[in-house]
Design an enzyme around this catalytic site. Structure first.
Site, PDB file in Angstrom:
ATOM      1  N   ASP A   1       0.695  -1.269   0.126  1.00 63.92           N
ATOM      2  CA  ASP A   1      -0.099  -0.163   0.031  1.00 63.92           C
ATOM      3  C   ASP A   1       0.899   1.007  -0.108  1.00 63.92           C
ATOM      4  OD1 ASP A   1       0.982  -0.404   2.642  1.00 63.92           O
ATOM      5  OD2 ASP A   1      -1.073  -0.053   3.517  1.00 63.92           O
TER       6      ASP A   1
ATOM      7  N   ASP B   1      -1.039  -6.022  -0.434  1.00 66.56           N
ATOM      8  CA  ASP B   1      -1.588  -5.379   0.743  1.00 66.56           C
ATOM      9  C   ASP B   1      -2.928  -5.297   0.990  1.00 66.56           C
ATOM     10  OD1 ASP B   1       0.472  -5.143   2.586  1.00 66.56           O
ATOM     11  OD2 ASP B   1       1.370  -3.069   1.837  1.00 66.56           O
TER      12      ASP B   1
ATOM     13  N   LYS C   1      -1.373  -9.465   2.708  1.00 65.90           N
ATOM     14  CA  LYS C   1      -0.673  -8.980   3.850  1.00 65.90           C
ATOM     15  C   LYS C   1      -1.722  -7.965   4.687  1.00 65.90           C
ATOM     16  CE  LYS C   1       3.108  -6.003   3.879  1.00 65.90           C
ATOM     17  NZ  LYS C   1       2.733  -4.989   4.515  1.00 65.90           N
TER      18      LYS C   1
ATOM     19  N   GLU D   1      -1.763  -5.628   8.580  1.00 63.80           N
ATOM     20  CA  GLU D   1      -1.047  -5.047   9.549  1.00 63.80           C
ATOM     21  C   GLU D   1      -1.649  -5.228  10.938  1.00 63.80           C
ATOM     22  OE1 GLU D   1      -0.170  -0.771   9.072  1.00 63.80           O
ATOM     23  OE2 GLU D   1       0.649  -1.171   7.014  1.00 63.80           O
TER      24      GLU D   1
ATOM     25  N   GLU E   1       8.735  -4.103  10.635  1.00 66.12           N
ATOM     26  CA  GLU E   1       9.173  -2.842  10.264  1.00 66.12           C
ATOM     27  C   GLU E   1       9.657  -2.003  11.300  1.00 66.12           C
ATOM     28  OE1 GLU E   1       6.579  -1.070   7.449  1.00 66.12           O
ATOM     29  OE2 GLU E   1       7.786   0.890   7.168  1.00 66.12           O
TER      30      GLU E   1
HETATM   31  O1  KIV Z   1       3.600  -1.082   1.593  1.00 66.26           O
HETATM   32  C1  KIV Z   1       4.703  -1.384   1.804  1.00 66.26           C
HETATM   33  O2  KIV Z   1       5.580  -1.187   0.934  1.00 66.26           O
HETATM   34  C2  KIV Z   1       5.202  -2.347   2.872  1.00 66.26           C
HETATM   35  C3  KIV Z   1       6.457  -2.720   3.027  1.00 66.26           C
HETATM   36  C4  KIV Z   1       7.052  -1.151   3.590  1.00 66.26           C
HETATM   37  C5  KIV Z   1       6.900  -3.863   3.957  1.00 66.26           C
HETATM   38  O3  KIV Z   1       4.394  -2.830   3.725  1.00 66.26           O
END
Ligand code: KIV
Length: 271
Positions: free
Chosen positions: A51, A90, A120, A122, A189
């Site tokens: 994202d 994401d 993915k 969070e 992160e």
């Molecule tokens: O969105 C993204 O680029 C990420 C990375 C920083 C792991 O989640």
């Protein structure tokens, strides 16, 4: 024997074998067809349709504004380019925090409409129910702990997370919980290297770091950052492999000069 070199396609199982064999996993972000083609050709293991597209592609200050439709657009462009890499997409802000049903519906849309291979999201304990529900539909899930940019307005800054004991202990417990729940890997992160190493050695699934030191099972960077496209983003953890900002600026300036001086196109460049 190297698992990485033997396989034709990277799957979540291959990534697990890589961790078991002590082989490092290389992951970069990708948001469009042309860049994804080069990433795949280079032999990247995982392309993350992050994202962070909200920042680097759309110019927003945070990752919050990008929508599920926009993520699906980026992901489907990447999937069309890829033969070998695992494509992880994401779940954007607002597409899974409502409840586990919303998380499942959004994940199904990503898998069905983009052809991505995994999602993915969070968070730790607060997203466990959603992870279970997504997994129940056969969709692999990657976790993301430490600095979680979708919560930037809660944190207030992008500085290093989990420096204090209490937050570090919570992070370790969340990482174990994500593993138990069934995540195939976790991104950590911007946390202290010592803590990231401790997490990577205390769970069995791969741990991929960004700004989390070298004691983890793999690394991820935003491709635009490591290519040096944005000359204003220079955090300590970032290694720049190119200065594309200067290269592109020079190329655009040369083109503009050639057009203005009527040097372009020449005899060979016309019909
Ligand atoms: O969105 C993204 O680029 C990420 C990375 C920083 C792991 O989640």
């Amino acid at each position: 024997m190297s698992v990485h070199k033997e396989v034709k396609k990277i799957t979540t199982h291959v990534l697990q074998e890589m961790k078991n064999n002590g082989e490092k996993i290389a992951m970069l972000t990708g948001y469009d067809f042309s860049m994804a083609k080069i990433l795949d050709k280079a032999g990247i293991d995982i392309i993350l349709v992050g994202d962070s597209a909200s920042n680097v592609m759309a110019g927003h200050e945070t990752t919050l504004p990008i929508t599920l439709d926009q993520m699906i657009y980026h992901a489907s462009s990447v999937v069309r380019a890829v033969n070998r890499a695992l494509v992880v997409v994401d779940l954007p802000f607002g597409s899974y925090q409502g409840d586990s049903k919303q998380a499942l519906t959004s994940s199904i849309r990503i898998m069905k409409e983009s052809g991505g291979h995994a999602v993915k999201l969070e968070g730790g304990q607060e997203v466990v129910e959603s992870i279970k529900r997504i997994l129940s539909a056969g969709i692999p899930v990657m976790g993301h702990l430490g600095l979680t940019p979708q919560s930037i307005y809660k944190f207030g800054t992008y500085t290093v997370r989990a420096k204090e004991d209490e937050e570090a202990a919570q992070l370790i417990s969340d990482a174990k919980l994500l593993e138990e729940t069934g995540c195939f890997a976790i991104v950590l992160e911007k946390i202290p290297a010592k803590l990231a190493k401790e997490v990577a050695s205390s769970i069995n699934i791969p741990v991929i770091g960004i700004g989390a030191g070298n004691g983890v099972d793999g690394q991820v960077l935003v491709s635009h950052d490591m290519l040096g496209i944005n000359n204003e983003f220079n955090p300590r953890f970032l290694r720049k492999y190119h200065n594309l900002y200067e290269e592109m600026l020079g190329a655009f300036e040369n083109y503009i000069g050639d057009v203005r001086s009527s040097d372009f196109p020449n005899e060979k460049e016309q019909y």
